[in-house]
Write a protein that holds these residues in place. Structure first.
Motif, PDB file in Angstrom:
ATOM      1  N   HIS A 172      11.898 131.190  53.254  1.00  0.00           N
ATOM      2  CA  HIS A 172      11.775 131.507  54.680  1.00  0.00           C
ATOM      3  C   HIS A 172      12.889 130.882  55.552  1.00  0.00           C
ATOM      4  O   HIS A 172      13.400 129.719  55.093  1.00  0.00           O
ATOM      5  N   THR A 175      11.912 128.088  57.679  1.00  0.00           N
ATOM      6  CA  THR A 175      11.016 126.672  57.526  1.00  0.00           C
ATOM      7  C   THR A 175      11.653 125.933  56.272  1.00  0.00           C
ATOM      8  O   THR A 175      11.461 124.843  56.206  1.00  0.00           O
ATOM      9  N   THR A 176      12.627 126.424  55.728  1.00  0.00           N
ATOM     10  CA  THR A 176      13.262 125.832  54.445  1.00  0.00           C
ATOM     11  C   THR A 176      14.547 125.175  54.931  1.00  0.00           C
ATOM     12  O   THR A 176      15.304 125.424  55.569  1.00  0.00           O
TER      13      THR A 176
END
Ligand SMILES: [Zn+2]
Length: 366
Positions: A172, A175-176
């Motif tokens: 992602h 989010t990463t």
């Protein structure tokens, strides 16, 4: 061709071959009449029309010796690059012919069968043809920029193609954290930039290179790329230069692989050897051209031509005439009319010179 007095036939791959009657020594003049999608009117067809006009004029004048004319099929490779010249020179294997397929997966063998061509292959006739001459538009801007009206081709460049791939992990993109990503796309862009920045210093004066395709997978704005690849193409007349560049590019790929959180690898996906034109023959064309317009430009061809196939079989030379704006493979492709006429005159004089030498001395040497 028949109207011009040539014995004309269409052969098994669609080559149109016109032989001057009789058994005298001849010069083979040709090029191709197939084109690319939305191509222009001169790429290929010009060289065939020159041959036809020179053959016609020589037959009309009752000239001793003569010109055979060939329109090679599928030089552009809709089915198989240089199909016609490969067949003519006897270097087309049955396997290649059986495997070749074109748009919509149509098989070449089916297309040829449906066309109803003869089963005969026209072939190079070594006891008859002393040389191959091909005139072509330059398809680039060098002649025009130099104000030169004729180019003499030294050779046709070799081509190396490599696919470079990076493999990471799709995650992602929101989010990463950056430090945890295995971003194949970023690694590949950095490597591509390094190669492009290094090429001017690594290459020779006439080397050209291109990264013409790049692909990311899965290819979405919110996904870190898991796979990325590009295709690098390098062209030069000197195989040693190409060897050196290949070694350097391979080293840069290895360095990129060593430092990255992703795997980086390359594979060779294409290689065409550079081909030199016959020096003695090219020099005849150069001297003849010089009588018309002063010293012509001496230049390599960055594009492929049927002459690169034929040159392996018989002494071959090429001349270029300018392309307006350097444009080609496009419907706007054009050449000034006086340049078109001049090219034909130079080629006709070159034919006469080659034939007179073939009559009194040996054929042009390799
Ligand atoms: Zn062409």
């Amino acid at each position: 061709m028949a109207e011009a007095g040539l014995a004309a036939a269409i052969d098994r791959v669609g080559n149109v071959y016109g032989r001057t009657p009789g058994n005298r020594r001849t010069v083979l003049i040709g090029s191709h009449t197939d084109s690319v999608p939305n191509g222009g009117w001169l790429d290929g067809a010009l060289g065939v029309m020159y041959g036809l006009e020179i053959a016609r004029a020589m037959i009309e004048a009752g000239h001793a010796g003569g010109v055979d004319v060939i329109s090679f099929q599928d030089e552009e490779g809709t089915f198989l690059p240089c199909l016609g010249s490969k067949s003519y020179c006897g270097v087309l294997s049955n396997d290649d012919l059986a495997r070749a397929a074109g748009p919509d997966e149509r098989r070449l063998s089916d297309v040829l069968a449906a066309a109803g061509f003869s089963a005969e292959a026209s072939r190079f006739e070594p006891d008859r043809q002393v040389a191959y001459l091909e005139a072509h538009i330059e398809q680039g801007p060098k002649l025009e920029a130099a104000g030169a009206r004729i180019g003499i081709v030294t050779g046709i460049v070799g081509i190396r193609r490599f696919r470079v791939r990076a493999s990471g992990q799709a995650d992602h993109a929101g989010t990463t954290p950056m430090r945890l990503r295995k971003d194949a796309g970023a690694a590949l862009i950095r490597l591509a930039a390094r190669i492009l920045e290094s090429m001017p210093a690594m290459s020779a004066g006439e080397t050209v290179w291109n990264i013409g395709a790049m692909e990311f997978k899965p290819g979405a704005a919110n996904v870190v790329p898991a796979e990325a690849s590009f295709i690098l193409e390098i062209r030069d007349l000197d195989e040693k230069v190409l060897d050196r560049l290949q070694t350097r590019v391979e080293a840069m790929v290895a360095e990129a692989a060593a430092g990255a959180p992703v795997a980086v690898a390359h594979e060779s996906i294409g290689r065409i050897e550079a081909v030199a034109m016959d020096r003695a023959l090219a020099d005849i064309v150069r001297k003849v051209a010089a009588r018309h317009v002063g010293e012509p430009m001496i230049m390599p061809s960055g594009a492929g031509h049927d002459a690169m196939v034929v040159a392996r079989t018989m002494p071959s030379a090429m001349l270029f005439i300018p392309s307006i704006g350097g444009r080609s493979h496009n419907i706007v492709e054009d050449t000034r009319e006086d340049d078109i006429v001049l090219g034909c005159r130079v080629l006709a004089d070159a034919v006469n010179e080659v034939l007179s030498r073939a009559g009194s001395t040996d054929r042009p040497g390799r």
